[in-house]
Design a protein around this motif. Structure first.
Motif, PDB file in Angstrom:
ATOM      1  N   ALA A  74       0.830  -1.200   0.000  1.00 17.06           N
ATOM      2  CA  ALA A  74       0.000   0.000   0.000  1.00 17.06           C
ATOM      3  C   ALA A  74       0.867   1.253   0.000  1.00 17.06           C
ATOM      4  CB  ALA A  74      -0.914  -0.003   1.219  1.00 17.06           C
ATOM      5  N   LEU A  75       0.437   2.254  -0.744  1.00 16.78           N
ATOM      6  CA  LEU A  75       1.111   3.542  -0.758  1.00 16.78           C
ATOM      7  C   LEU A  75       0.757   4.319   0.510  1.00 16.78           C
ATOM      8  CD1 LEU A  75       0.525   4.467  -4.495  1.00 16.78           C
ATOM      9  CD2 LEU A  75       2.735   3.948  -3.444  1.00 16.78           C
ATOM     10  N   ALA A  76       1.532   5.373   0.788  1.00 10.52           N
ATOM     11  CA  ALA A  76       1.291   6.189   1.978  1.00 10.52           C
ATOM     12  C   ALA A  76      -0.099   6.807   1.935  1.00 10.52           C
ATOM     13  CB  ALA A  76       2.355   7.276   2.091  1.00 10.52           C
ATOM     14  N   SER A  77      -0.752   6.847   3.071  1.00  9.70           N
ATOM     15  CA  SER A  77      -2.099   7.394   3.290  1.00  9.70           C
ATOM     16  C   SER A  77      -3.214   6.435   2.906  1.00  9.70           C
ATOM     17  CB  SER A  77      -2.308   8.728   2.558  1.00  9.70           C
ATOM     18  OG  SER A  77      -1.488   9.728   3.132  1.00  9.70           O
ATOM     19  N   TYR A  78      -2.893   5.248   2.373  1.00  8.48           N
ATOM     20  CA  TYR A  78      -3.923   4.279   2.011  1.00  8.48           C
ATOM     21  C   TYR A  78      -3.961   3.119   3.008  1.00  8.48           C
ATOM     22  CZ  TYR A  78      -4.487   6.791  -2.358  1.00  8.48           C
ATOM     23  OH  TYR A  78      -4.732   7.772  -3.286  1.00  8.48           O
ATOM     24  N   SER A  79      -5.085   2.454   3.044  1.00  7.91           N
ATOM     25  CA  SER A  79      -5.333   1.421   4.030  1.00  7.91           C
ATOM     26  C   SER A  79      -4.352   0.256   3.898  1.00  7.91           C
ATOM     27  CB  SER A  79      -6.769   0.902   3.900  1.00  7.91           C
ATOM     28  OG  SER A  79      -6.994  -0.170   4.804  1.00  7.91           O
ATOM     29  N   CYS A  80      -3.909  -0.232   5.052  1.00  2.00           N
ATOM     30  CA  CYS A  80      -3.019  -1.397   5.069  1.00  2.00           C
ATOM     31  C   CYS A  80      -3.749  -2.636   5.596  1.00  2.00           C
ATOM     32  CB  CYS A  80      -1.781  -1.115   5.910  1.00  2.00           C
ATOM     33  SG  CYS A  80      -2.102  -0.256   7.455  1.00  2.00           S
ATOM     34  N   LEU A  81      -5.045  -2.534   5.816  1.00  2.00           N
ATOM     35  CA  LEU A  81      -5.889  -3.685   6.168  1.00  2.00           C
ATOM     36  C   LEU A  81      -6.907  -3.874   5.050  1.00  2.00           C
ATOM     37  CD1 LEU A  81      -6.594  -3.368  10.002  1.00  2.00           C
ATOM     38  CD2 LEU A  81      -5.037  -4.917   8.827  1.00  2.00           C
ATOM     39  N   ARG A  82      -6.823  -4.990   4.331  1.00  2.00           N
ATOM     40  CA  ARG A  82      -7.644  -5.180   3.136  1.00  2.00           C
ATOM     41  C   ARG A  82      -8.200  -6.601   3.057  1.00  2.00           C
ATOM     42  NH1 ARG A  82      -7.036  -1.328  -0.960  1.00  2.00           N
ATOM     43  NH2 ARG A  82      -5.726   0.418  -0.285  1.00  2.00           N
ATOM     44  N   VAL A  83      -9.375  -6.688   2.416  1.00  2.00           N
ATOM     45  CA  VAL A  83      -9.974  -7.992   2.112  1.00  2.00           C
ATOM     46  C   VAL A  83      -9.226  -8.583   0.923  1.00  2.00           C
ATOM     47  CG1 VAL A  83     -12.079  -9.170   1.376  1.00  2.00           C
ATOM     48  CG2 VAL A  83     -12.207  -7.268   3.006  1.00  2.00           C
ATOM     49  N   MET A  84      -9.044  -9.890   0.930  1.00  5.39           N
ATOM     50  CA  MET A  84      -8.345 -10.568  -0.154  1.00  5.39           C
ATOM     51  C   MET A  84      -9.039 -10.296  -1.487  1.00  5.39           C
ATOM     52  SD  MET A  84      -5.609 -12.581  -0.134  1.00  5.39           S
ATOM     53  CE  MET A  84      -5.616 -13.557   1.358  1.00  5.39           C
ATOM     54  N   PRO A  85      -8.296 -10.012  -2.561  1.00  2.59           N
ATOM     55  CA  PRO A  85      -8.923  -9.778  -3.874  1.00  2.59           C
ATOM     56  C   PRO A  85      -9.834 -10.939  -4.291  1.00  2.59           C
ATOM     57  CG  PRO A  85      -6.584  -9.257  -3.929  1.00  2.59           C
ATOM     58  CD  PRO A  85      -6.837  -9.910  -2.608  1.00  2.59           C
ATOM     59  N   ILE A  97      -1.553  -5.720   4.916  1.00  2.00           N
ATOM     60  CA  ILE A  97      -0.701  -5.698   3.739  1.00  2.00           C
ATOM     61  C   ILE A  97       0.506  -4.818   4.033  1.00  2.00           C
ATOM     62  CG2 ILE A  97      -1.862  -3.712   2.676  1.00  2.00           C
ATOM     63  CD1 ILE A  97      -1.506  -5.081  -0.032  1.00  2.00           C
ATOM     64  N   GLY A  98       1.623  -5.108   3.375  1.00  2.00           N
ATOM     65  CA  GLY A  98       2.822  -4.307   3.572  1.00  2.00           C
ATOM     66  C   GLY A  98       2.667  -2.888   3.042  1.00  2.00           C
ATOM     67  N   CYS A  99       3.507  -1.973   3.549  1.00  2.00           N
ATOM     68  CA  CYS A  99       3.487  -0.574   3.105  1.00  2.00           C
ATOM     69  C   CYS A  99       4.675  -0.300   2.196  1.00  2.00           C
ATOM     70  CB  CYS A  99       3.540   0.373   4.304  1.00  2.00           C
ATOM     71  SG  CYS A  99       2.082   0.286   5.363  1.00  2.00           S
ATOM     72  N   THR A 100       4.579   0.784   1.442  1.00  2.00           N
ATOM     73  CA  THR A 100       5.670   1.206   0.577  1.00  2.00           C
ATOM     74  C   THR A 100       6.924   1.483   1.403  1.00  2.00           C
ATOM     75  OG1 THR A 100       6.280   2.759  -1.189  1.00  2.00           O
ATOM     76  CG2 THR A 100       5.067   3.655   0.698  1.00  2.00           C
ATOM     77  N   ASP A 101       8.079   1.571   0.761  1.00  2.00           N
ATOM     78  CA  ASP A 101       9.346   1.763   1.473  1.00  2.00           C
ATOM     79  C   ASP A 101       9.290   2.977   2.385  1.00  2.00           C
ATOM     80  OD1 ASP A 101      10.454  -0.438   0.276  1.00  2.00           O
ATOM     81  OD2 ASP A 101      11.468   0.694  -1.305  1.00  2.00           O
ATOM     82  N   TYR A 102       9.872   2.847   3.586  1.00  2.00           N
ATOM     83  CA  TYR A 102       9.973   3.908   4.593  1.00  2.00           C
ATOM     84  C   TYR A 102       8.608   4.342   5.115  1.00  2.00           C
ATOM     85  CZ  TYR A 102      14.453   3.951   2.213  1.00  2.00           C
ATOM     86  OH  TYR A 102      15.637   3.571   1.625  1.00  2.00           O
TER      87      TYR A 102
END
Length: 379
Positions: A74-85, A97-102
């Motif tokens: 996930a990119l910054a400011s977006y949810s990192c808890l998501r339902v499986m596609p 879900i993992g976040c973007t670097d840093y």
């Protein structure tokens, strides 16, 4: 077995095989591979979905593929808890879900946030905050750990916050005695950090910058070592190890050490150094140097070819007098208050007339000038 039952068995086996293929991540398609929602599904564990015939991140604009981690993050400011596609129910569990670097998943809020000393760019990636003097648009573009602010488009120190730039430590600081702030934070790799606005050798105590034990406030309102002068009392290393309160530790001035004695320990210049009238230690005759200020100014000595010596080539150093003295025939000054050269042994400074402020080194009666410009007793 009739034909109808046989057909049902075949369909049942095919259904099991398709389901197995869909559930096995090793058989599912990877990033940017061609796909079909029915026969060639994408690896949903990596949050890939089949979009226009390719396996891409399930939420374009919010997720981006990370090649190093081989999954969508996930990119910054977006949810990192998501339902499986491709989930069929809104009640299905959410996965982190993992976040973007840093960036890291921040709770509460469940969104990816840039780590401390990083700021969120327009494309929702995280960029390292800028150093002193770099271009900026807002304060968050500048290194917050070093208290930089965006002033007139440059990362600088904000005078409205009583900040000034400490070049040695590359940070903005407030003077000793002024109000201060402390920042404590945990980095993305779970390391703990703490910093404050105070100068080196000072700490923010009770909201005010105060010099640490063994230091005192200097004229520029930073902290300088609280050194004891030569011959003054001091604390030896052995005594310091047994001292409970560090405020009672007395260190010696630069280039001095604490000489232990039965009565009391005292500061003494190190070998190769001599004491000045101010109780400091400077380099003695013959010691290596880089500038005149390092050498004994009572002699007076200058730094000549990286060695403390007499500035005038017609002078020699007298160890007993601890002075540069003029050779026979050299210019001299009779004023006893001056730091200029006196004459070599058995010679005196004689003025030619009373109107001159200088004289000449002349051998005393009964002595003659040698080839080395010294005075030797005549036969």
């Amino acid at each position: 077995m009739n034909k109808f039952k046989l057909l049902c068995c075949v369909l049942w086996v095919l259904t099991l095989n398709l389901a197995s293929a869909y559930m096995d991540p090793y058989l599912q398609k990877g990033y940017k591979e061609s796909c079909s929602n029915d026969s060639d599904p994408c690896n949903s564990v990596k949050f890939l979905s089949c979009l226009e015939g390719q396996c891409l991140c399930s939420s374009p604009g919010e997720l981006v593929y990370d090649y190093g981690r081989d999954q969508c993050v996930a990119l910054a400011s977006y949810s990192c808890l998501r339902v499986m596609p491709d989930s069929n129910s809104v009640q299905d569990p959410k996965y982190q879900i993992g976040c973007t670097d840093y960036a890291k998943c921040a709770f509460p809020g469940d969104s990816c946030q840039c780590d401390f000393t990083y700021y969120e760019a327009e494309n929702h990636t995280c960029i390292r905050q800028h150093d002193y003097g770099a271009e900026c648009a807002i304060d968050e573009n500048c290194d917050q750990f070093r208290f930089f602010s965006c002033i007139n488009g440059k990362c600088s120190c904000d005078p409205n916050k009583n900040h000034r730039y400490d070049q040695k430590n590359d940070k903005c600081m407030v003077p000793v005695g002024e109000k201060c702030r402390v920042i404590e934070f945990q980095s993305i790799n779970e390391k703990q950090f703490k910093t404050d606005e105070c100068a080196q050798h000072a700490s923010c105590e009770g909201g005010t910058c105060r010099c640490n034990a063994g230091y005192r406030i200097s004229s520029d309102r930073t902290c300088e070592p609280l050194f004891s002068l030569v011959s003054g009392p001091c604390t030896t290393d052995r005594e310091a190890r047994n001292t409970v309160d560090p405020h009672f530790i007395q260190n010696c001035t630069e280039n001095a050490y604490c000489q232990e004695s039965q009565a009391f320990s005292y500061c003494k210049c190190k070998e190769g150094y001599v004491e000045t009238n101010d109780g400091l230690c400077v380099k003695a005759y013959g010691q290596s140097c880089e500038m005149d200020e390092e050498c004994d100014n009572l002699a007076p000595l200058a730094c000549i070819e990286n060695s403390c010596g007499c500035a005038d080539h017609l002078q020699v150093f007298d160890d007993k007098l601890r002075r540069c003295v003029g050779l026979a025939g050299s210019r001299c000054w009779k004023d006893s208050n001056t730091t200029a050269a006196v004459c070599t042994t058995n010679a005196y400074c004689v003025k030619a007339n009373a109107h001159l402020n200088y004289g000449k080194c002349i051998c005393a009666r009964g002595f003659v000038t040698t080839s080395q410009k010294t005075c030797s007793k005549s036969n």
